[in-house]
Design an enzyme around this catalytic site. Structure first.
Site, mmCIF file in Angstrom:
data_model
loop_
_atom_site.group_PDB
_atom_site.id
_atom_site.type_symbol
_atom_site.label_atom_id
_atom_site.label_comp_id
_atom_site.label_asym_id
_atom_site.label_seq_id
_atom_site.Cartn_x
_atom_site.Cartn_y
_atom_site.Cartn_z
ATOM 1 N N TYR A 89 -1.268 -0.474 10.385
ATOM 2 C CA TYR A 89 -1.317 -0.811 8.963
ATOM 3 C C TYR A 89 -0.057 -0.317 8.257
ATOM 4 O O TYR A 89 0.581 -1.063 7.505
ATOM 5 C CB TYR A 89 -2.560 -0.183 8.338
ATOM 6 C CG TYR A 89 -2.845 -0.610 6.916
ATOM 7 C CD1 TYR A 89 -3.529 -1.788 6.651
ATOM 8 C CD2 TYR A 89 -2.441 0.175 5.836
ATOM 9 C CE1 TYR A 89 -3.796 -2.183 5.343
ATOM 10 C CE2 TYR A 89 -2.704 -0.206 4.531
ATOM 11 C CZ TYR A 89 -3.384 -1.385 4.287
ATOM 12 O OH TYR A 89 -3.651 -1.774 2.993
ATOM 13 N N SER A 107 0.843 -1.201 0.000
ATOM 14 C CA SER A 107 0.000 0.000 0.000
ATOM 15 C C SER A 107 0.877 1.250 0.000
ATOM 16 O O SER A 107 1.984 1.248 0.561
ATOM 17 C CB SER A 107 -0.879 0.012 1.252
ATOM 18 O OG SER A 107 -1.538 1.255 1.409
#
Length: 229
Positions: free
Chosen positions: A151, A136
């Site tokens: 995350y 990501s």
């Protein structure tokens, strides 16, 4: 010989479109998911594909190894591994629990490493392998590491794993390891405001997995182009 693909988190969102994309391209696909019944239900939406549901929890090493051993005994060795499964805790640094941090690291780093350790020997023996880790922009130093803390740091660690494993592979092995940033995708995790469809988010993964020649190695890729870590 038909190549075999294993996709974690393959029963929904981007993962499902990755499964569908490889199946449409004629590959045999193992759809890894936490619940076999859910996997078999969504599998019916893939018409004509050679797809097999594999129930696998990514929460502990031995469970991953046992599930993968059972799967490969029935469906054969894995030529293309897609570490797609993800978890998202949106808490900031002052509120995030160590449990949520541990969960993110387990799913995004430790489970992929376990799977890589299990599939690499077979890839080396067959002289072919493609390992693709779903990362990501939120875990990219070049983009400011702006994601929620659990995350972001776990995706950054996944990128580090990608580069480290790629550096260990010999150029002539025909095995590559890359990270993919799918962009902001309209999924349960990405939310309804996201501009990209799950199919668009899956495109670069399927592209990397189906490349036979001049395949990048140790790169971070978005929309089929290399980006900075």
């Amino acid at each position: 010989m038909t190549k075999t693909v294993f996709v974690t988190g393959g029963n929904r969102g981007i993962g499902f479109e990755i499964v569908r994309g490889f199946a449409k391209a004629g590959y045999k696909v193992m759809m890894g998911c936490r619940d076999e019944d859910e996997g078999n239900e969504v599998k019916e939406d893939i018409v004509g594909g050679d797809v097999h549901v594999i129930e696998m929890s990514l929460s502990n090493e031995q469970g991953i190894i046992d599930a993968l051993t059972r799967a490969t005994a029935v469906y054969g060795g894995i030529d293309i591994l897609v570490n797609n499964a993800g978890v998202l805790c949106r808490d900031g640094v002052e509120d995030v629990s160590m449990g949520d941090v541990s969960s993110a690291l387990q799913v995004h780093v430790q489970a992929p490493l376990t799977l890589i350790q299990q599939v690499l020997p077979g890839m080396k023996e067959r002289g072919f392998g493609r390992i693709i880790n779903m990362s990501s922009g939120w875990g990219a130093f070049a983009e400011g590491m702006e994601g929620p803390v659990a995350y972001a740091i776990s995706k950054a660690a996944l990128n580090a794993l990608t580069l480290n494993v790629a550096n260990e592979l010999e150029e002539e092995s025909n095995i590559t390891v890359n990270s993919v940033c799918p962009g902001w995708v309209h999924t349960r995790m990405g939310g309804t405001d996201a501009p990209k469809s799950p199919e668009e988010g899956a495109d670069t993964v399927v592209w990397l997995g189906t490349l036979e020649d001049e395949t990048p190695n140790g790169k971070f890729v978005r929309e089929r182009k290399e980006i900075d870590w």
